[in-house]
Design a protein around this motif. Structure first.
Motif, short mmCIF file in Angstrom:
data_model
loop_
_atom_site.label_atom_id
_atom_site.label_comp_id
_atom_site.label_asym_id
_atom_site.label_seq_id
_atom_site.Cartn_x
_atom_site.Cartn_y
_atom_site.Cartn_z
N LEU A 185 36.27 38.83 40.51
CA LEU A 185 36.94 37.59 40.11
C LEU A 185 38.44 37.64 40.38
CD1 LEU A 185 35.09 36.68 36.79
CD2 LEU A 185 34.92 35.52 39.00
N ALA A 186 39.06 38.79 40.11
CA ALA A 186 40.49 38.92 40.40
C ALA A 186 40.74 38.81 41.90
CB ALA A 186 41.02 40.25 39.87
N THR A 187 39.86 39.39 42.70
CA THR A 187 39.99 39.30 44.15
C THR A 187 39.90 37.85 44.60
OG1 THR A 187 39.03 41.51 44.45
CG2 THR A 187 39.00 40.04 46.35
N ALA A 188 38.90 37.12 44.08
CA ALA A 188 38.72 35.72 44.47
C ALA A 188 39.92 34.87 44.06
CB ALA A 188 37.45 35.17 43.82
N ALA A 189 40.47 35.15 42.87
CA ALA A 189 41.62 34.38 42.40
C ALA A 189 42.84 34.64 43.28
CB ALA A 189 41.93 34.72 40.95
N LEU A 190 43.10 35.88 43.60
CA LEU A 190 44.24 36.23 44.44
C LEU A 190 44.08 35.63 45.84
CD1 LEU A 190 44.68 39.95 43.36
CD2 LEU A 190 46.28 38.09 42.88
N GLU A 191 42.86 35.69 46.36
CA GLU A 191 42.62 35.11 47.68
C GLU A 191 42.74 33.59 47.68
OE1 GLU A 191 38.86 36.79 48.80
OE2 GLU A 191 39.79 38.60 49.66
#
Length: 363
Positions: A85-91
């Motif tokens: 989820l953190a990866t998706a948010a940053l992306e």
């Protein structure tokens, strides 16, 4: 601070989301709780009852589809979802706050930190117990040199819960990143690193004590810091008689403090920061004691009068999100950078290996 509040999307409305994050976000000047993500209809109803203006959606994808309408994503969902989820948010171009532990491994935490740096985005970890009343008090005493050279730091986060409650936090599935080592251990290790710096050696013992338990519920971690301080850290759900929250021994004095910061209990009870002047305070009966425990022959303790009472500073969980808001507007630093959380995960991984292999691990 900006005139227009920064809009926050909160993923998860279980214990972490509903008790900690949502109330603290709502109480922070410059932030507004815009959207809550939960697929549970009862939790959606709860969120709307507590925050009438909030939107509720069922999936993170619905939230990320509105990325241009948001200024911050807070991830308070189960541990195994933190990294994706953190990866998706940053992306998606959004700054992120992630509840602890930020990841299951230090390598994953560093990868997230690198992605945030590459995108020029804030990535902060919710280590709220840096703002516990007892921790703030101890840190102030150390900064004043009240204990002299610290030799030993004992920290206990103990409970008496003889029957497992179930759920992902107590799951034996490694993918869930459950157990006390990564749950409460994330707090006590982070505090030790903040106070006494990097660690060179780690020794740990982890046990499953309760019938029906699937993962560690009684854990001890011994750290040797590069500074020479030794930290002994205890996290347990099986403690029928609780020890002191802190016992710190130095060349000039010791400090002993019982009791847990009152902010979690207040939040669970529905109290909110900013509604009273005594937020985070505790009665004099719970103050710690500083000094020596009697004559050279020893024998005195806080119970029998050793040392002098030290007024406990007020706990201040709201300070975390105030610092996040400042960081997002360029008015201050990230309160808990992901690389600091990665250093704590180095220690937790070493502790898990130490307990498994019955060895002392050198970092």
């Amino acid at each position: 601070m900006t005139a227009t509040p920064l809009r926050v999307g909160l993923i998860g409305y279980g214990l972490a989301g509903s008790v900690f994050h949502a109330p603290l976000i709502a109480a922070t000047e410059g932030l507004t709780l815009d959207t809550v993500v939960t697929s549970n209809p009862e939790r959606q109803e709860q969120a709307r009852a507590e925050f009438p203006d909030v939107r509720c959606v069922g999936t993170p994808e619905e939230l990320f589809g509105r990325a241009d309408e948001l200024d911050l994503i807070v991830i308070a969902s189960p541990n195994k979802t933190h990294v994706p989820l953190a990866t998706a948010a940053l992306e998606a171009g959004l700054p992120v706050v992630v509840d602890k532990p930020v990841a299951g491994t230090a390598a994953e935490a560093r990868q997230l930190a690198a992605l945030a740096e590459e995108r020029g985005l804030l990535l902060s970890v919710f280590q709220n117990r840096r703002w516990d009343n007892d921790f703030l008090t101890l840190r102030a005493l150390l900064e004043k040199g009240e204990l002299g050279d610290v030799w030993r730091f004992e920290s206990r986060f103990e409970r008496w819960r003889p029957h497992p409650k179930g759920g992902w936090r107590e799951s034996g599935d490694p993918a869930e990143i459950g157990g006390l080592l990564y749950d409460l251990g994330s707090h006590v290790v982070d505090q030790a690193l903040v106070l006494f710096g990097p660690v060179t050696e780690v020794y740990a013992e982890t046990d499953i004590r309760r019938p029906g338990a699937e993962t560690d519920d009684d854990t001890f971690i011994a750290l040797t810091h590069a500074s020479g301080v030794r930290s002994h850290l205890y996290v347990s759900a099986t403690t029928a008689q609780l020890g002191p929250r802190f016992r710190v021994l130095g060349s000039q004095a010791g400090f002993v403090k019982y009791g847990l910061d009152p902010q979690e209990a207040a939040l669970r009870a529905g109290e909110r920061p900013g509604t009273s002047a005594d937020w985070g305070t505790e009665p004099e009966s719970l103050w710690g004691r500083l000094g020596v425990g009697g004559p050279p022959s020893g024998g005195e303790s806080p119970v029998t009068g050793g040392g002098r009472p030290v007024p406990t500073l007020a706990g201040d969980y709201p300070a975390y999100y105030a610092a996040v808001a400042a960081a997002l507007t360029g008015a201050g630093p990230n309160p808990v950078p992901a690389l600091e959380a990665a250093a704590a995960l180095d220690v937790l991984e070493a502790a898990r290996r130490s307990a498994r292999d019955k060895v002392t691990v050198t970092l």
